[in-house]
Design an enzyme around this catalytic site. Structure first.
Site, mmCIF file in Angstrom:
data_model
loop_
_atom_site.group_PDB
_atom_site.id
_atom_site.type_symbol
_atom_site.label_atom_id
_atom_site.label_comp_id
_atom_site.label_asym_id
_atom_site.label_seq_id
_atom_site.Cartn_x
_atom_site.Cartn_y
_atom_site.Cartn_z
ATOM 1 N N HIS A 130 -27.937 14.166 -25.725
ATOM 2 C CA HIS A 130 -27.430 12.787 -25.644
ATOM 3 C C HIS A 130 -28.424 11.874 -24.922
ATOM 4 O O HIS A 130 -28.658 10.744 -25.336
ATOM 5 C CB HIS A 130 -26.113 12.763 -24.852
ATOM 6 C CG HIS A 130 -24.914 13.147 -25.662
ATOM 7 N ND1 HIS A 130 -24.924 13.296 -27.027
ATOM 8 C CD2 HIS A 130 -23.627 13.380 -25.265
ATOM 9 C CE1 HIS A 130 -23.706 13.619 -27.443
ATOM 10 N NE2 HIS A 130 -22.902 13.692 -26.395
ATOM 11 N N TYR A 170 -16.954 10.279 -17.381
ATOM 12 C CA TYR A 170 -17.153 10.923 -18.690
ATOM 13 C C TYR A 170 -18.352 10.254 -19.365
ATOM 14 O O TYR A 170 -18.595 9.055 -19.183
ATOM 15 C CB TYR A 170 -15.905 10.770 -19.562
ATOM 16 C CG TYR A 170 -14.730 11.639 -19.124
ATOM 17 C CD1 TYR A 170 -14.049 11.366 -17.937
ATOM 18 C CD2 TYR A 170 -14.305 12.709 -19.887
ATOM 19 C CE1 TYR A 170 -12.973 12.147 -17.538
ATOM 20 C CE2 TYR A 170 -13.224 13.495 -19.496
ATOM 21 C CZ TYR A 170 -12.566 13.215 -18.315
ATOM 22 O OH TYR A 170 -11.498 13.996 -17.925
ATOM 23 N N GLU A 171 -19.070 11.047 -20.167
ATOM 24 C CA GLU A 171 -20.340 10.540 -20.708
ATOM 25 C C GLU A 171 -20.157 9.383 -21.691
ATOM 26 O O GLU A 171 -21.118 8.717 -22.036
ATOM 27 C CB GLU A 171 -21.141 11.677 -21.352
ATOM 28 C CG GLU A 171 -20.478 12.259 -22.579
ATOM 29 C CD GLU A 171 -21.102 13.586 -23.006
ATOM 30 O OE1 GLU A 171 -21.843 14.195 -22.231
ATOM 31 O OE2 GLU A 171 -20.816 13.993 -24.141
ATOM 32 N N SER A 172 -18.918 9.121 -22.135
ATOM 33 C CA SER A 172 -18.672 7.960 -22.992
ATOM 34 C C SER A 172 -18.832 6.651 -22.218
ATOM 35 O O SER A 172 -18.752 5.583 -22.821
ATOM 36 C CB SER A 172 -17.274 8.039 -23.597
ATOM 37 O OG SER A 172 -16.300 8.215 -22.585
ATOM 38 N N GLY A 173 -19.033 6.722 -20.917
ATOM 39 C CA GLY A 173 -19.328 5.519 -20.146
ATOM 40 C C GLY A 173 -18.256 5.128 -19.145
ATOM 41 O O GLY A 173 -18.404 4.141 -18.424
#
Lengths: 282, 256
Positions: A104, B49-52
């Site tokens: 990512h 979380y890596e979604s921001g």
């Protein structure tokens, strides 16, 4: 300046056989309706790029549109594998699928470098891992100031980026709220772009001055497709259809059930079929 | 109260987290453990979380890394490039909480393929954020069900770096963070030897034998000099976990 078009016109005009296409959306705002139009128009030889390819890319791969995928996490989130992608990788059905695999961090940096007009992205990553050995596009660079070894990957510059957004105004300015993902970078990195939106309005009235806005002059086409992100979701409009993501596991597991679902729900339908989802307020 | 092995694992993993931690959360078991910590002893823990989504407080467990629930309950939500550049690479994360398909005795993880990369027996989803979480978060915790197919002598593919080949291999690779400090499974808790960095069993869950752990591990597993028995889940922990799971099942369209 963005042109307001129909989905059929926009895909016919802006997505070409053999293109490198990014249909981004980090769980949120995935451009399903637009992807289905690409399938209906039978584009072939595509290289598809996305950090988190999920059901939409499973569908494009299973329908034979794709020669190569560039990605960093390919799965049905919280459910399991993408069976059509696995079938293509493991058994070459419906045709072989070339893969270029990243992390990512690499892809997020590569989009940002693309939007920045840079040839490559530099970041602290890929240390001690095997992806370096199987992906020739992962290299390293030495910092000229500190001597630190850093990872380098080529910037991502798609021929066309397709995203879904909350709304646009009549000049084609685009508003994105909620989880913003990497969509802004993906549009600014691309040569051409299509933005489908829930609605086109006279005034954007962003909820805050910091809501993500892509000015109309950075976008090729804006298309109103209410519900066009389903089974993904639109912040403030409708929720992610988690039950459908689970159902997809059964639909996609066998080639026959997959093809039957695609015939009934994609090939024989148009973008107006998505309108029903737009009215399901979260 | 009776409890399942998965509940014991989730509770034991949750207990490892503190109120001051800033935790980069993987989906699945790590997400369940991190939210259980928040709902019990660590109400102010910062979950990212890596979604921001930063400092999110979801009522139900997300099915995906980017469910709307995460954004709606977050302090703020940033773009994915910003998440990986400023917050992870910038050194703001104290714990990265990961899972995987395979792990070895040095805490290296595979979530890419089983079998050869070019001709895989099983193609897994891939690394996602894990390769850089493993090296940029100050410390890594792992939660995984233990069995011989997952706890292997040799990984098919190294998706993320643990302690490499052991000893100071991590430093030799230019990595300055601590790496994996804890593995929690449905059978036991493991920590790395301070010198060799090989994981050893430090605590065994009640009712589990050493033989079961040996049989479930693909390398000759070592036990620490002093091995404790893991404290059973309390009724408070179990009730919080079960309520969370029930809310989650209802929200995701499952039969509760």
């Amino acid at each position: 300046m963005a042109r307001i078009m129909t989905l059929k016109e926009a895909v016919a005009d802006l997505v070409r056989d053999g293109d490198t296409v990014a249909m981004e959306g980090f769980t949120h705002l995935i451009p399903y309706a637009a992807g289905h139009e690409v399938i209906r128009q039978k584009r072939t030889g595509l290289t598809i790029i996305r950090m988190t390819p999920d059901i939409l890319y499973d569908q494009l791969i299973g329908m034979g549109c794709v020669d190569k995928i560039v990605f960093s996490w390919g799965g049905n989130p919280g459910v399991g594998s993408l069976h059509r992608m696995r079938d293509a990788v493991e058994k070459q059905w419906p045709k072989p699928l070339a893969i270029e695999e990243h992390s990512h961090a690499a892809m997020a940096n590569a989009y940002e470098a693309g939007a920045s007009g840079l040839p490559c992205a530099i970041f602290r990553g890929y240390r001690g891992v095997d992806l370096v050995d199987v992906n020739p596009n992962i290299k390293s660079i030495t910092c000229p100031f500190t001597g630190e070894t850093l990872a380098a990957v080529p910037s991502i510059r798609p021929d066309v980026t397709i995203i879904h957004a909350n709304k646009a105004d009549r000049a084609g300015n685009v508003l994105i709220e909620g989880i913003v993902g990497v969509q802004k970078e993906a549009v600014l990195a691309a040569k051409r772009s299509i933005v489908t939106v829930e609605e086109i309005v006279d005034e954007l009235n962003p909820p805050s001055p910091n809501s993500t806005v892509l000015p109309g002059w950075t976008v090729s086409a804006v298309v109103a497709v209410p519900g066009g992100a389903h089974p993904s979701y639109v912040h403030g409009a409708y929720e992610r259809d988690n039950a459908f993501y689970k159902r997809w596991d059964d639909i996609a597991r066998e080639r026959d059930s997959f093809q039957e679902w695609m015939r009934a729900n994609v090939l024989e339908k148009g973008p107006e079929a998505y309108a029903v989802y737009a009215t399901k307020k979260a | 109260m009776d409890y399942t092995s998965t509940e014991m694992m989730t509770v034991a993993a949750a207990r490892a987290l503190g109120n001051d931690d800033v935790c980069f959360v993987g989906i699945g078991l790590p997400s369940a453990a991190c939210n259980l910590a928040r709902l019990t002893h660590a109400p102010d823990i910062t979950l990212i979380y890596e979604s921001g989504t930063i400092a999110t407080k979801p009522e139900v467990l997300p099915l995906s890394i980017g469910d709307g629930e995460l954004c709606e309950t977050a302090l703020t939500t940033v773009s994915v490039p910003e998440m990986f550049r400023y917050w992870l690479q910038g050194g703001r994360i104290s714990i990265g909480f990961l899972g995987g398909a395979q792990i070895d005795k040095h805490g290296n993880i595979n979530s890419t393929v089983i079998g050869p990369y070019d001709d895989p027996k099983v193609r897994l989803p891939g690394g996602g954020g894990a390769p850089e979480i493993a090296t940029s978060a100050e410390q890594i915790f792992v939660v995984m069900k233990q069995g011989p197919r997952g706890f292997v002598d040799k990984l098919s593919f190294r998706t993320s770096l643990g302690h490499g080949e052991g000893y100071d291999d991590r430093q030799k690779k230019g990595v300055t963070t601590k790496g994996p400090g804890l593995i929690v499974t449905d059978l036991c808790i493991m920590k790395p030897d301070p010198v060799s960095k090989e994981f050893k069993v430090v605590s065994i869950h009640p009712g589990i034998t050493r033989e079961q752990i040996v049989a479930a591990t693909g390398w000759p597993i070592q036990f620490a000099d002093t091995v404790e028995e893991t404290v059973v889940p309390t009724s408070v922990e179990l009730e919080a976990l079960r309520a969370l799971n029930a809310r989650t099942a209802a929200a995701h369209g499952d039969q509760a």
